[in-house]
Design an enzyme around this catalytic site. Sequence first.
Site, PDB file in Angstrom:
ATOM      1  N   TRP A 126       0.242  53.491 -13.393  1.00  0.00           N
ATOM      2  CA  TRP A 126       1.336  54.677 -13.310  1.00  0.00           C
ATOM      3  C   TRP A 126       2.685  53.770 -13.630  1.00  0.00           C
ATOM      4  O   TRP A 126       2.752  52.474 -13.286  1.00  0.00           O
ATOM      5  CB  TRP A 126       1.425  55.669 -12.801  1.00  0.00           C
ATOM      6  CG  TRP A 126       2.549  56.288 -12.651  1.00  0.00           C
ATOM      7  CD1 TRP A 126       2.910  57.245 -14.118  1.00  0.00           C
ATOM      8  CD2 TRP A 126       4.188  56.130 -12.737  1.00  0.00           C
ATOM      9  NE1 TRP A 126       3.896  57.686 -15.055  1.00  0.00           N
ATOM     10  CE2 TRP A 126       4.763  57.936 -13.482  1.00  0.00           C
ATOM     11  CE3 TRP A 126       4.400  56.571 -11.628  1.00  0.00           C
ATOM     12  CZ2 TRP A 126       6.174  58.541 -12.828  1.00  0.00           C
ATOM     13  CZ3 TRP A 126       6.004  56.756 -11.370  1.00  0.00           C
ATOM     14  CH2 TRP A 126       7.180  57.779 -11.753  1.00  0.00           C
ATOM     15  N   ASP A 207       1.129  56.758  -3.336  1.00  0.00           N
ATOM     16  CA  ASP A 207       1.442  57.394  -4.123  1.00  0.00           C
ATOM     17  C   ASP A 207       0.515  58.622  -4.196  1.00  0.00           C
ATOM     18  O   ASP A 207      -0.644  58.530  -4.888  1.00  0.00           O
ATOM     19  CB  ASP A 207       2.000  57.096  -5.148  1.00  0.00           C
ATOM     20  CG  ASP A 207       2.157  57.741  -6.387  1.00  0.00           C
ATOM     21  OD1 ASP A 207       2.720  58.585  -5.979  1.00  0.00           O
ATOM     22  OD2 ASP A 207       3.204  57.025  -7.411  1.00  0.00           O
ATOM     23  N   ALA A 209       1.169  62.463  -5.204  1.00  0.00           N
ATOM     24  CA  ALA A 209       1.583  63.417  -6.473  1.00  0.00           C
ATOM     25  C   ALA A 209       1.150  64.758  -7.147  1.00  0.00           C
ATOM     26  O   ALA A 209       1.417  65.003  -7.642  1.00  0.00           O
ATOM     27  CB  ALA A 209       2.225  62.482  -7.534  1.00  0.00           C
ATOM     28  N   LYS A 242       4.497  68.446  -9.411  1.00  0.00           N
ATOM     29  CA  LYS A 242       2.769  68.958  -9.041  1.00  0.00           C
ATOM     30  C   LYS A 242       2.860  70.192  -8.863  1.00  0.00           C
ATOM     31  O   LYS A 242       3.014  71.439  -9.776  1.00  0.00           O
ATOM     32  CB  LYS A 242       2.181  68.523 -10.016  1.00  0.00           C
ATOM     33  CG  LYS A 242       2.570  66.427 -10.329  1.00  0.00           C
ATOM     34  CD  LYS A 242       3.270  66.587 -11.703  1.00  0.00           C
ATOM     35  CE  LYS A 242       3.546  65.319 -12.089  1.00  0.00           C
ATOM     36  NZ  LYS A 242       3.348  64.941 -13.206  1.00  0.00           N
TER      37      LYS A 242
HETATM   38  C1  LMR Z   1       3.185  61.149 -15.810  1.00  0.00           C
HETATM   39  O1  LMR Z   1       2.551  60.219 -16.190  1.00  0.00           O
HETATM   40  O2  LMR Z   1       2.984  62.015 -17.401  1.00  0.00           O
HETATM   41  C2  LMR Z   1       4.431  61.866 -15.428  1.00  0.00           C
HETATM   42  O3  LMR Z   1       4.320  61.298 -14.213  1.00  0.00           O
HETATM   43  C3  LMR Z   1       5.660  62.205 -15.568  1.00  0.00           C
HETATM   44  C4  LMR Z   1       6.191  60.824 -15.781  1.00  0.00           C
HETATM   45  O4  LMR Z   1       7.467  60.446 -15.183  1.00  0.00           O
HETATM   46  O5  LMR Z   1       5.757  59.863 -16.436  1.00  0.00           O
END
Ligand code: LMR
Length: 393
Positions: A126, A207, A209, A242
């Site tokens: 990410w 992490d 999420a 989420k």
């Molecule tokens: C994503 O990866 O799209 C979500 O976790 C939203 C974000 O904050 O990036």
Amino acid sequence: MFSKLTAQAPDKIIALIAQYAADPRGDKVDMGVGVYKDAQGRTPIIRAIKTAEQRHWEAETTKTYKALIGDGVFISGMRGLVLGDVAADRVAGAQSVGGTGAIYTLLDLVRTIEPQARVWMSDPTWPNHAAIIGHLGLASRSYRYFDAETREVDFEAMRADLAGAGPGDVILLHGCCHNPTGANLTLAQWEEITDMALAQGFLPFVDFAYQGFGDGLEADAAGVRAMASRVPQMLIATSCSKNFGLYRDRIGAAMVLCETPATAALARGTMETLNRVHFSFPPDHGAALVASVLSDPALRADWVAELEGMRLRMLSLRTGLADALRREANDDRFDFIARHRGMFSRLGASPAQVERLRAEHGIYMVGDSRMNIAGLPEDRLDHLARAFVSVGL
Ligand code: LMR
């Protein structure tokens, strides 16, 4: 002073939200930001959360401060959700501002103790991971994770890279539903990474999420729990964005597994101080709602059922798209979409192909070809498959 500022490169996920909104095409498809959508393209408020919110509105008599660390019922509820009864007395928890806030707090905690620590990220990961690590001035490394050919985890490469990690290294892992690839570690692979952490002395940081979006609430936690039951110390960042649909309420939890309950008390105290300097008291609203849902058996059962429905919908979209692509391409090269889990899959399109999908077909995905599976229009999967094949995928 401010003239010294330089223009910031926008976060590529967030930039896509505005780009999509500005597109006038009626048949555009949004597979960008990681937000769950139902069959009508809406992001609903979870039923149990709405009920908890009504009750909360009626029962709440004051808006005075609560505790710096956050709501105790929320924190212990989240610990149970993530870890079950694993190592409960050795875990320090703190309420955070979303999952991002939990990551920030935990990395700031690492920096406080060990400013020279190196944080290892999966390649890819990410994008905000690297941004936060860089902002905190921590050193970073990356480890190979994804095999672009097979679209599965390249575990041999991951293990080879992590062989170079030791004490002072923090290894950032995705608890389930890897973002952006959708390719996940097996339980046996979690056990192997745990063996490595024990032998080499690095600190795992999970992490987490997307619990509940992969194979189910319990199954998604299996790797994290297996690791937590064996390692002396570990960090976990969780998000309620989420699985509780509380995106804009910004609620998450930071957890630190320590060697002893006494050390956990120290970690808790330091996170309290970090909350104080970051934002003082964490916002209460989302935490109060999650605490009610987790502690009321009827609300909890309703939440679990609704979350399960969301998960199954994403799974059926996965198999539906893989089937449509098999028909359109006349082979099985897209079957990985059905094997992946969670909200995302990395399609494997080049940036030029991603741009063609946007320009020619109004299909939006992140530039690295990460698709948000929940954004797939279930009645137009054949159309999507034709578009994918038409740009040379
Ligand atoms: C994503 O990866 O799209 C979500 O976790 C939203 C974000 O904050 O990036």
